[in-house]
Design a protein around this motif. Structure first.
Motif, PDB file in Angstrom:
ATOM      1  N   ARG A   1       0.830  -1.200   0.000  1.00  0.00           N
ATOM      2  CA  ARG A   1       0.000   0.000   0.000  1.00  0.00           C
ATOM      3  C   ARG A   1       0.870   1.256   0.000  1.00  0.00           C
ATOM      4  NH1 ARG A   1      -4.014   0.579  -2.165  1.00  0.00           N
ATOM      5  NH2 ARG A   1      -4.766   2.248  -0.795  1.00  0.00           N
ATOM      6  N   VAL A   2       1.987   1.218   0.704  1.00  0.00           N
ATOM      7  CA  VAL A   2       2.915   2.356   0.682  1.00  0.00           C
ATOM      8  C   VAL A   2       3.387   2.603  -0.751  1.00  0.00           C
ATOM      9  CG1 VAL A   2       5.215   3.168   1.366  1.00  0.00           C
ATOM     10  CG2 VAL A   2       3.695   2.150   3.069  1.00  0.00           C
ATOM     11  N   MET A   3       3.757   1.522  -1.439  1.00  0.00           N
ATOM     12  CA  MET A   3       4.217   1.645  -2.827  1.00  0.00           C
ATOM     13  C   MET A   3       3.107   2.212  -3.717  1.00  0.00           C
ATOM     14  SD  MET A   3       7.322   0.522  -2.501  1.00  0.00           S
ATOM     15  CE  MET A   3       7.925   0.158  -4.145  1.00  0.00           C
ATOM     16  N   ALA A   4       1.890   1.743  -3.518  1.00  0.00           N
ATOM     17  CA  ALA A   4       0.768   2.172  -4.351  1.00  0.00           C
ATOM     18  C   ALA A   4       0.391   3.627  -4.093  1.00  0.00           C
ATOM     19  CB  ALA A   4      -0.438   1.278  -4.107  1.00  0.00           C
ATOM     20  N   LEU A   5       0.532   4.075  -2.842  1.00  0.00           N
ATOM     21  CA  LEU A   5       0.126   5.432  -2.470  1.00  0.00           C
ATOM     22  C   LEU A   5       1.247   6.450  -2.606  1.00  0.00           C
ATOM     23  CD1 LEU A   5      -1.925   4.548   0.760  1.00  0.00           C
ATOM     24  CD2 LEU A   5      -2.866   5.270  -1.446  1.00  0.00           C
ATOM     25  N   ALA A   6       2.474   5.980  -2.833  1.00  0.00           N
ATOM     26  CA  ALA A   6       3.646   6.867  -2.877  1.00  0.00           C
ATOM     27  C   ALA A   6       3.504   8.032  -3.859  1.00  0.00           C
ATOM     28  CB  ALA A   6       4.897   6.053  -3.190  1.00  0.00           C
ATOM     29  N   PRO A   7       2.939   7.831  -5.069  1.00  0.00           N
ATOM     30  CA  PRO A   7       2.815   8.970  -5.991  1.00  0.00           C
ATOM     31  C   PRO A   7       2.006  10.131  -5.411  1.00  0.00           C
ATOM     32  CG  PRO A   7       2.491   6.914  -7.174  1.00  0.00           C
ATOM     33  CD  PRO A   7       2.520   6.566  -5.711  1.00  0.00           C
ATOM     34  N   GLN A   8       1.101   9.826  -4.459  1.00  0.00           N
ATOM     35  CA  GLN A   8       0.297  10.870  -3.839  1.00  0.00           C
ATOM     36  C   GLN A   8       1.021  11.537  -2.675  1.00  0.00           C
ATOM     37  OE1 GLN A   8      -3.610   9.238  -2.820  1.00  0.00           O
ATOM     38  NE2 GLN A   8      -3.397   7.721  -4.459  1.00  0.00           N
ATOM     39  N   HIS A   9       2.182  10.951  -2.300  1.00  0.00           N
ATOM     40  CA  HIS A   9       2.935  11.449  -1.144  1.00  0.00           C
ATOM     41  C   HIS A   9       4.426  11.565  -1.491  1.00  0.00           C
ATOM     42  CE1 HIS A   9      -0.455  10.934   1.685  1.00  0.00           C
ATOM     43  NE2 HIS A   9      -0.745   9.857   0.971  1.00  0.00           N
ATOM     44  N   PRO A  10       4.804  12.545  -2.292  1.00  0.00           N
ATOM     45  CA  PRO A  10       6.215  12.700  -2.672  1.00  0.00           C
ATOM     46  C   PRO A  10       7.136  12.892  -1.477  1.00  0.00           C
ATOM     47  CG  PRO A  10       4.916  14.645  -3.274  1.00  0.00           C
ATOM     48  CD  PRO A  10       3.950  13.572  -2.907  1.00  0.00           C
ATOM     49  N   GLU A  11       6.577  13.385  -0.367  1.00  0.00           N
ATOM     50  CA  GLU A  11       7.397  13.599   0.831  1.00  0.00           C
ATOM     51  C   GLU A  11       7.904  12.287   1.425  1.00  0.00           C
ATOM     52  OE1 GLU A  11       3.164  13.076   2.357  1.00  0.00           O
ATOM     53  OE2 GLU A  11       4.165  13.952   0.611  1.00  0.00           O
ATOM     54  N   TRP A  12       7.262  11.164   1.107  1.00  0.00           N
ATOM     55  CA  TRP A  12       7.683   9.875   1.643  1.00  0.00           C
ATOM     56  C   TRP A  12       9.083   9.473   1.167  1.00  0.00           C
ATOM     57  CZ3 TRP A  12       2.697   6.322   1.135  1.00  0.00           C
ATOM     58  CH2 TRP A  12       1.768   6.744   2.094  1.00  0.00           C
ATOM     59  N   LYS A  13       9.511  10.019   0.030  1.00  0.00           N
ATOM     60  CA  LYS A  13      10.829   9.657  -0.512  1.00  0.00           C
ATOM     61  C   LYS A  13      11.956  10.032   0.441  1.00  0.00           C
ATOM     62  CE  LYS A  13       9.596  10.002  -5.422  1.00  0.00           C
ATOM     63  NZ  LYS A  13       9.893  10.703  -6.711  1.00  0.00           N
ATOM     64  N   THR A  14      11.701  11.021   1.299  1.00  0.00           N
ATOM     65  CA  THR A  14      12.741  11.473   2.227  1.00  0.00           C
ATOM     66  C   THR A  14      12.270  11.442   3.680  1.00  0.00           C
ATOM     67  OG1 THR A  14      12.040  13.763   1.848  1.00  0.00           O
ATOM     68  CG2 THR A  14      13.858  12.927   0.496  1.00  0.00           C
ATOM     69  N   THR A  15      11.194  10.729   3.928  1.00  0.00           N
ATOM     70  CA  THR A  15      10.633  10.661   5.285  1.00  0.00           C
ATOM     71  C   THR A  15      10.582   9.215   5.756  1.00  0.00           C
ATOM     72  OG1 THR A  15       9.221  12.582   4.779  1.00  0.00           O
ATOM     73  CG2 THR A  15       8.677  11.284   6.744  1.00  0.00           C
ATOM     74  N   GLN A  16      11.226   8.943   6.901  1.00  0.00           N
ATOM     75  CA  GLN A  16      11.157   7.596   7.477  1.00  0.00           C
ATOM     76  C   GLN A  16       9.867   7.444   8.266  1.00  0.00           C
ATOM     77  OE1 GLN A  16      12.931   5.437   6.402  1.00  0.00           O
ATOM     78  NE2 GLN A  16      15.101   5.979   6.240  1.00  0.00           N
ATOM     79  N   PRO A  17       9.305   6.251   8.336  1.00  0.00           N
ATOM     80  CA  PRO A  17       9.827   4.971   7.823  1.00  0.00           C
ATOM     81  C   PRO A  17       9.452   4.671   6.371  1.00  0.00           C
ATOM     82  CG  PRO A  17       7.815   4.581   9.015  1.00  0.00           C
ATOM     83  CD  PRO A  17       8.051   6.073   9.103  1.00  0.00           C
ATOM     84  N   PHE A  18       8.737   5.611   5.731  1.00  0.00           N
ATOM     85  CA  PHE A  18       8.254   5.365   4.369  1.00  0.00           C
ATOM     86  C   PHE A  18       9.406   5.249   3.374  1.00  0.00           C
ATOM     87  CE2 PHE A  18       5.074   7.743   6.787  1.00  0.00           C
ATOM     88  CZ  PHE A  18       4.011   6.859   6.722  1.00  0.00           C
ATOM     89  N   GLN A  19      10.431   6.055   3.587  1.00  0.00           N
ATOM     90  CA  GLN A  19      11.601   5.989   2.711  1.00  0.00           C
ATOM     91  C   GLN A  19      12.213   4.592   2.735  1.00  0.00           C
ATOM     92  OE1 GLN A  19      14.640   8.858   3.637  1.00  0.00           O
ATOM     93  NE2 GLN A  19      16.116   7.987   2.208  1.00  0.00           N
ATOM     94  N   ALA A  20      12.274   3.995   3.930  1.00  0.00           N
ATOM     95  CA  ALA A  20      12.846   2.654   4.071  1.00  0.00           C
ATOM     96  C   ALA A  20      12.039   1.626   3.293  1.00  0.00           C
ATOM     97  CB  ALA A  20      12.909   2.261   5.544  1.00  0.00           C
ATOM     98  N   VAL A  21      10.727   1.751   3.322  1.00  0.00           N
ATOM     99  CA  VAL A  21       9.866   0.820   2.584  1.00  0.00           C
ATOM    100  C   VAL A  21      10.074   0.993   1.086  1.00  0.00           C
ATOM    101  CG1 VAL A  21       7.494   0.138   2.079  1.00  0.00           C
ATOM    102  CG2 VAL A  21       8.135   0.737   4.417  1.00  0.00           C
ATOM    103  N   LEU A  22      10.086   2.234   0.627  1.00  0.00           N
ATOM    104  CA  LEU A  22      10.236   2.516  -0.801  1.00  0.00           C
ATOM    105  C   LEU A  22      11.589   2.049  -1.331  1.00  0.00           C
ATOM    106  CD1 LEU A  22       8.646   6.088  -0.912  1.00  0.00           C
ATOM    107  CD2 LEU A  22       7.632   3.959  -1.729  1.00  0.00           C
ATOM    108  N   GLU A  23      12.614   2.098  -0.481  1.00  0.00           N
ATOM    109  CA  GLU A  23      13.959   1.699  -0.897  1.00  0.00           C
ATOM    110  C   GLU A  23      14.272   0.246  -0.550  1.00  0.00           C
ATOM    111  OE1 GLU A  23      16.531   4.521   0.949  1.00  0.00           O
ATOM    112  OE2 GLU A  23      15.955   6.182  -0.391  1.00  0.00           O
ATOM    113  N   GLY A  24      13.331  -0.430   0.122  1.00  0.00           N
ATOM    114  CA  GLY A  24      13.569  -1.816   0.521  1.00  0.00           C
ATOM    115  C   GLY A  24      14.656  -1.950   1.558  1.00  0.00           C
ATOM    116  N   ASP A  25      14.831  -0.936   2.386  1.00  0.00           N
ATOM    117  CA  ASP A  25      15.873  -0.915   3.409  1.00  0.00           C
ATOM    118  C   ASP A  25      15.299  -1.443   4.724  1.00  0.00           C
ATOM    119  OD1 ASP A  25      17.902  -0.386   5.198  1.00  0.00           O
ATOM    120  OD2 ASP A  25      18.279   1.653   4.493  1.00  0.00           O
ATOM    121  N   MET A  26      15.383  -2.747   4.912  1.00  0.00           N
ATOM    122  CA  MET A  26      14.792  -3.364   6.091  1.00  0.00           C
ATOM    123  C   MET A  26      15.541  -3.003   7.378  1.00  0.00           C
ATOM    124  SD  MET A  26      12.062  -4.896   5.149  1.00  0.00           S
ATOM    125  CE  MET A  26      11.843  -3.516   4.000  1.00  0.00           C
TER     126      MET A  26
END
Length: 332
Positions: free
Chosen positions: A91-116
């Motif tokens: 869901r994070v991946m699917a909603l990411a285009p609506q939330h550009p701030e997630w690219k630099t905001t944890q923990p969403f950035q970790a999910v988008l980058e696959g950084d477990m």
């Protein structure tokens, strides 16, 4: 019909019927065909016989025959991560285009980058943020639709099969066997109650009203003139550990006669169930089959089995070995 033909057919049909009955009886003689013969299978059958024998010392009235099952790791695969967490990440991946701030905001950035590793550092607070962003802000009907669409297509990374195809065949047989003997079967899981309810009846034969789980706050609102139940990001109840007996009391209103789990998160449910009067059954699925599924217990990030495994003998709980007790793990 010609008399001579009738005289010929009647015994033949009778014989055929006898063969059919014999084969049918043979097929039904083993209620747990995916279980290897052994102490655990015998314990289940002996328990059911005891509590369903009218006039017997251990007889339990049908209305009181209640069996509770944990879900993750007890009824289906929970590794490498809980299925609901996989849903949240998707869901994070699917909603990411609506939330550009997630690219630099944890923990969403970790999910988008696959950084477990980074995700792990965010801890429970980070996971709650992810759940709040992916599970709330919508009506219960919208959430049910989203879950239903996801569960119909999402596949497990190791087995490349639908998650709903990775349920445990022996446990499906066990639930069917219990229901055939007057038990009501309930799921009591730490997972989200509204995440499970859309699909449990189809997969397990357990209707939505017999699912107990964690929940977030739901509020009644009229949205655009339509009465709706809206999901908020606030946690209402955690149905895990000490919460499980509380959830059982709140939703079911009776102490179970049998309980099945696989981790320390199920300890209190098993303890409360088996502490009741009369005949009781507590069983723990032990993941010890690395070839067909996974092998883990004490040292694992998901489904830790430590205290419950140590205390099982003194509590009278049975450890189910996936490796030794189950002929097969998944439905064919």
């Amino acid at each position: 019909m010609n008399t001579h033909i009738r005289k010929f057919l009647v015994p033949v049909l009778a014989l055929a019927a006898g063969i059919t009955v014999s084969f049918s009886a043979a097929a039904q003689s083993d209620p747990l065909p995916s279980w290897n013969d052994g102490a655990n299978k015998q314990a289940i059958i002996a328990f059911v016989d005891a509590v369903t024998t009218q006039g017997g010392a251990d007889f339990v009235a049908p209305g009181d025959r209640i069996a509770t099952f944990d879900n993750d790791g007890t009824l289906w695969v929970e590794h490498p991560i809980y299925t609901q967490l996989a849903f949240a990440f998707d869901r994070v991946m699917a909603l990411a285009p609506q939330h550009p701030e997630w690219k630099t905001t944890q923990p969403f950035q970790a999910v988008l980058e696959g950084d477990m590793e980074a995700l792990g550092k965010s801890g429970m607070k980070g996971l709650m943020e992810i759940v709040g962003a992916t599970h709330a802000g919508m009506s219960t009907a919208e959430f049910e639709k989203t879950v239903s669409e996801w569960i119909a297509t999402a596949k497990h990374p190791k087995f490349d099969k639908l998650y709903t195809g990775l349920v445990y065949q022996p446990m499906l047989e066990l639930m069917d066997y219990l229901r055939a003997n007057g038990f009501r079967t309930f799921i009591v899981s730490g997972g989200g109650i509204e995440f499970m309810r859309p699909w449990t009846e189809k997969i397990y034969g357990i209707p939505p009203e017999q699912v107990v789980g964690s929940s977030i706050v739901v509020e009644y609102k009229v949205v655009d003139g339509v009465p709706s139940l809206m999901r908020s990001p606030k946690i209402a109840f955690i149905d895990d550990k000490e919460g499980k007996p509380v959830g059982i009391l709140t939703h079911i209103g009776k102490r179970p006669t049998a309980a099945f789990g696989n981790s320390d998160g199920d300890y209190q449910m098993l303890q409360w169930t088996t502490a009741g009067p009369g005949k009781r059954l507590g069983m723990i699925v032990h993941h010890d089959d690395a070839d067909r599924e996974y092998a883990y217990d004490r040292k694992t990030h998901v489904g830790t089995l430590d205290k419950a495994m140590d205390d099982a003998p003194k509590e009278g709980w049975h450890l189910i070995s996936m490796k030794n007790d189950w002929k097969q793990i998944f439905p064919e």
